[in-house]
Design an enzyme around this catalytic site. Structure first.
Site, PDB file in Angstrom:
ATOM      1  N   GLU A  98     -19.615  45.575  39.832  1.00  0.00           N
ATOM      2  CA  GLU A  98     -20.642  45.324  38.817  1.00  0.00           C
ATOM      3  C   GLU A  98     -21.900  46.165  39.101  1.00  0.00           C
ATOM      4  OE1 GLU A  98     -22.270  41.384  38.956  1.00  0.00           O
ATOM      5  OE2 GLU A  98     -22.904  41.427  36.859  1.00  0.00           O
ATOM      6  N   LYS A 119     -20.937  41.569  29.377  1.00  0.00           N
ATOM      7  CA  LYS A 119     -20.847  40.320  30.138  1.00  0.00           C
ATOM      8  C   LYS A 119     -21.148  39.107  29.255  1.00  0.00           C
ATOM      9  CE  LYS A 119     -22.835  38.538  34.522  1.00  0.00           C
ATOM     10  NZ  LYS A 119     -23.537  39.015  35.737  1.00  0.00           N
ATOM     11  N   CYS A 149     -18.480  39.292  36.579  1.00  0.00           N
ATOM     12  CA  CYS A 149     -19.164  38.434  37.556  1.00  0.00           C
ATOM     13  C   CYS A 149     -19.168  36.933  37.217  1.00  0.00           C
ATOM     14  CB  CYS A 149     -20.574  38.965  37.787  1.00  0.00           C
ATOM     15  SG  CYS A 149     -21.313  38.304  39.303  1.00  0.00           S
TER      16      CYS A 149
END
Lengths: 413, 413
Positions: free
Chosen positions: B142, B217, B254
């Protein structure tokens, strides 16, 4: 005493459960404890079992009356505690939970009445140990009042089924009253009012011996020898949370643990402890056993109490398993290993892989909201988005969101 | 070579990453391997890491050109293989996946241009090792092109942001072309067309160097020092699955790994491999790291490739963490430990907790459908029920399904 009961020599169990000798050790934690230096064991435990309030999950002392029953009747007996931070406006809400795992008591060839009676007799001292340890909420394993005969596809095992207020409930309500204890009793239910169909059901008995309600298994397996769909359908009771004298609880029966949406729905309804009474065998699911319940506890900010039955059950008539192999008469080894997972990603060691057992866990339910506040999984969940996703997905003409490489069929230079 | 790279002495790393010396060992698997007898290690591995097609997950040989780069540049380098059963109508579909974890290359006080350039330089030999090993799909960590500065809440770090076709993409597309390799590049994105807002974005670069698309994300943390919500909002790209030359892939960035619904949606859209590029620190999440990705792989019958960055990043100005403790300048230890989980509940050992690394995994994608057919999780999922549950839950006047004990307030006798 705790130390002693945590590190029993494996030889003892092999006598009791000879079929299990393929993997003779008692539990993963005991094996690691006995074979690593204390320093290494501590670090391995931190990564494998997490920390609760900054420390390894604590073992607790258990009353002599109960440890006496454990020695006398040869069942595994462990106790642990999950703490929470002190709060200003709420007192700690510590609940003592008991989980029982057990093998059957007589061969499956014995008269059904005798088989059930023998399981009752076998459980009495273990329930007494729970009661005399001050357990508030006790849970038994899936279909605890019978062998897990669904592998056979023979319908005669249906004779074990009982109505919600049947003999198993009557047997347990006396203990509920005696010990002021909520008892979750997962049985094979015969639904008299609906044409005598069967369900895989957990009966929730209140601490006054009353029946609070029932929940029926939501997801029915069709894998390996788990031929349960031959006997009963997917449950029709939704995702109830039972508000008991000791906290808000729910029951996710066995195969439902593979379904994150099932875990989620109990959380949305406010469960603080979700029990997962199971019957599952080694070759199929053991590497999943330590994953799914812990993930559910983390994702939903509640405690999960996992129970698996113990031992190998052999049936009178051989059956095939849909794997092309010859007919055989047993279901494989039910590997016990009952344990508890906390919302902060910590978990207890497991009970024995081979022996009957009672696991006692003190849990401060305040931890649930503390973890919610800290991690914010609910707040950041975007449920609106997923309500739409699922509504869209279930349509027969659903098309997945796929972005194809426009050069997919171009040859590489 | 494999053996050697799997059991490096911990002392070596401590020099490279002195902040990490609190837990000096390199990885859990290496620690257990080095401290248990081979027989015990095998059984512990079976329970901890599962079996693939009846055996422990196999290590694979890696080309000398690549192992040479690993020795020369001091990065960890491991390779494993997941097999599937032979089928009659489909050939095996083996894909070679590469995961890179790395620490930053210069102090965060260096000029931003130099910092980014130094990361590029550091990654070159690792990407070359992946390319010369024949990796088909490579994923970076990330926000790989910058320090994970979101802890600071200082807006100057926004200067690291780039458009989707910016310099990081340009840097990587040459490798994609050279090695005929799909590359997933998670960056801090500057969205020029929408008022220059930022997103946490994964750019998918095709094996011809083309940009196939992007994913933003979906779930943004508000926990610990993860102050990312100060910089960017929840993603607006849905749950795309990218159909590449080597398989259908998706990216769960994440914090999205804590959300089972996010994992689910990528599965519903047909992903066979879901990458989870992350940046997460020890005290907060390490006990969850081995749980969530594996659960997602099991529940959704796909492979999960998990990457975490490495090292401790110290920032120029101290910041507080919302825990009442004094201001401090670092984010804690990013513990690496990248690994791959398979749908059959098996997983690879992890890369180092302290060093840069490249993990190569061969996976036969046929395993996904085989596991679906065997376990039947999709078939038994009752999505209709949960579509209703969620639609109901998101209404402001939602009331949970609670069954209260009518004797709740009766005193015990």
């Amino acid at each position: 005493m705790e130390k002693k009961s945590q590190h029993v020599e494996p030889k003892q169990e092999e006598k009791e459960e000879p079929q299990a000798s393929i993997c003779g050790y008692d539990s993963l934690h005991r094996l690691l404890h006995d074979n690593l230096s204390p320093h290494l064991y501590q670090e391995v435990s931190r990564v494998l079992s997490g920390y609760n309030c900054g420390k390894a999950v604590e073992a607790i002392g258990l009353p002599e009356s109960a440890t006496g029953l454990s020695s006398q009747h040869g069942f595994d007996f462990l106790g642990f505690r999950f703490n929470a931070e002190k709060e200003l406006l709420r007192e700690p809400r510590v609940v003592r939970v008991g989980l029982i795992q057990n093998s059957i008591a007589l061969p499956t060839t014995a008269h059904f009445v005798d088989q059930k009676k023998a399981i009752f007799e076998k459980l009495k001292p273990i329930i007494d140990a729970a009661g005399s340890s001050g357990v508030n909420i006790l849970c038994l394993q899936e279909a605890w009042m019978m062998p897990f005969a669904f592998c056979t596809r023979e319908k005669r095992w249906c004779e074990f089924a009982e109505p919600v207020d049947g003999e198993s409930t009557q047997f347990l309500r006396s203990f509920a009253l005696k010990y002021n204890m909520v008892i979750i009793s997962p049985i094979l239910e015969r639904d008299i009012n609906h044409g005598e169909v069967m369900w895989n059901t957990a009966v929730v008995i209140g601490n006054h011996g009353n029946i609070i309600g029932k929940h029926r298994k939501n997801h029915i397996p069709r894998v390996g020898d788990f031929n349960e769909s031959t006997y009963y359908m997917e449950g029709n009771t939704g995702h109830p949370v039972f508000e008991t004298a000791f906290g808000k609880i729910a029951i996710n029966i066995c195969y439902g643990r593979h379904h994150p949406l099932n875990w989620l729905a109990f959380g949305l309804n406010g469960a603080e402890i979700v029990f997962n009474p199971s019957a599952t065998v080694g070759e199929l699911s053991e590497p999943m056993w330590s994953i799914e319940a812990r993930n559910a506890a983390i994702a939903n900010s509640y405690f999960v109490a996992s129970i698996n039955r113990v031992g190998t059950e052999t049936f009178p008539n051989p059956f095939t398993s849909g794997d092309g192999k010859p007919a055989h008469a047993d279901f494989g080894h039910f590997y016990g290993s009952s344990y508890v997972s906390a919302p902060d990603a910590s978990c207890t060691p497991s009970l024995s892989r081979h022996r009957d057992g009672l696991l006692i866990t003190d849990m401060d339910l305040n931890l649930c909201r503390q973890v919610k506040d800290k991690w914010g999984f609910r707040m950041t969940s975007r449920y609106e988005l997923y309500a739409e996703t699922l509504a869209h997905y279930v349509k027969p003409d659903f098309e997945p969101q796929v972005i194809s490489d426009p050069l997919l069929h171009k040859k590489s230079s």
